[in-house]
Scaffold this active site. Structure first.
Site, mmCIF file in Angstrom:
data_model
loop_
_atom_site.group_PDB
_atom_site.id
_atom_site.type_symbol
_atom_site.label_atom_id
_atom_site.label_comp_id
_atom_site.label_asym_id
_atom_site.label_seq_id
_atom_site.Cartn_x
_atom_site.Cartn_y
_atom_site.Cartn_z
ATOM 1 N N LEU A 10 -20.709 83.239 98.078
ATOM 2 C CA LEU A 10 -20.297 81.942 96.476
ATOM 3 C C LEU A 10 -21.962 83.748 95.990
ATOM 4 O O LEU A 10 -22.847 84.074 96.363
ATOM 5 C CB LEU A 10 -21.134 81.037 96.831
ATOM 6 N N ASP A 11 -21.444 84.165 94.657
ATOM 7 C CA ASP A 11 -22.044 84.260 93.684
ATOM 8 C C ASP A 11 -23.312 84.051 93.486
ATOM 9 O O ASP A 11 -23.853 81.891 93.125
ATOM 10 C CB ASP A 11 -21.243 84.956 92.641
ATOM 11 N N LYS A 12 -24.311 84.367 93.266
ATOM 12 C CA LYS A 12 -25.555 83.564 93.327
ATOM 13 C C LYS A 12 -25.834 82.532 91.712
ATOM 14 O O LYS A 12 -26.385 81.119 92.286
ATOM 15 C CB LYS A 12 -27.006 84.568 92.894
#
Ligand code: URA
Length: 239
Positions: free
Chosen positions: A105-107
């Site tokens: 998952l993106d930051k």
């Protein structure tokens, strides 16, 4: 299975540190096949020995599966010189078990992230061949429309050439800002954000709420984790 040290086996459940196991053994609170454990270094077969710790039967699992409710600000990586990773949210005993995130998952993306040390099954869950649906809740800027849903369903080709498989877009509310569920069967880099940006509705907030038949546990506070149950792990295998 090969014999292992008692303190390692008990600590691998993530419920006790090795130091705590040492103290429990000294206090006579650890039983191996009905007798008092001799020492924390005693070696036993974790799959066949019956271990009772503080009066409770310990269920040993060869592999660990954890559901994390990822907060924004953490990288889906096992180590990164530049910032905090999702492993920083787990206790030390679990950090020692070589867990890795199942996909990324993106930051700034929140929500359901699985971590495991079972490479084979993790790989299968991520493989596009296995069609494991991932569902995201998103809030975008701009009004989502039926045409956006049709474009998602048809399979989009992004301006940078990325070819996306057919995806689901279920509008929950539409206005200056809109909310929707996006369902993907693949997981290309920043895919939800890129697809919605191409439709002129940039993502303001993104949260994964489901992966296959596992939904994000509503009892699990952001930043917390829990072990998957045997039934949940079995359901992942059946996918
Ligand atoms: N798609 C994105 O754009 N970001 C994520 O973190 C996951 C899916």
């Amino acid at each position: 299975m090969e014999k292992q040290r008692l303190d390692k086996i008990i600590a691998s459940t993530g419920k006790f540190s090795r130091r705590e196991v040492k103290s429990l053994v000294r206090q006579g609170l650890v039983l191996v096949d009905g007798r008092l454990a001799a020492s924390p270094e005693e070696k036993v077969d974790p799959e066949s020995a019956e271990l009772v710790v503080q009066g409770e039967v310990l269920t040993y699992r060869r592999y660990t599966w954890v559901m994390l409710n990822k907060p924004a600000g953490y990288l889906s990586a096992t180590e990164d010189g530049r910032g905090k990773t999702v492993l920083d949210l787990l206790p030390e005993e679990l950090q020692r078990q070589n867990l890795f995130p199942v996909g990324r998952l993106d930051k700034d993306t929140e929500g359901l992230l699985l971590l495991t040390n079972e490479g084979g099954l993790a790989h299968d869950l991520l493989s596009p061949r296995h069609h494991v649906d991932k569902v995201y809740y998103t809030r975008v800027s701009g009004r989502l429309t039926e045409e956006d849903c049709q474009a998602f369903a048809a399979g989009m080709v992004l301006d940078d050439g990325l070819v996306c498989q057919s995806a689901g877009l279920e509008i929950l509310s539409a206005g200056e800002e809109s909310e929707a569920y996006v369902t993907l069967r693949e997981g290309k880099f920043h895919q939800v954000k890129r697809m919605l940006a191409q439709r002129g509705k940039p993502v303001e907030y993104l949260e994964r709420v489901q992966m296959g038949n596992l939904t994000l546990d509503s009892q699990l506070p952001r930043g917390s984790y829990r072990f998957l149950t045997d039934t949940e792990i079995q359901a992942l295998r059946n996918l």
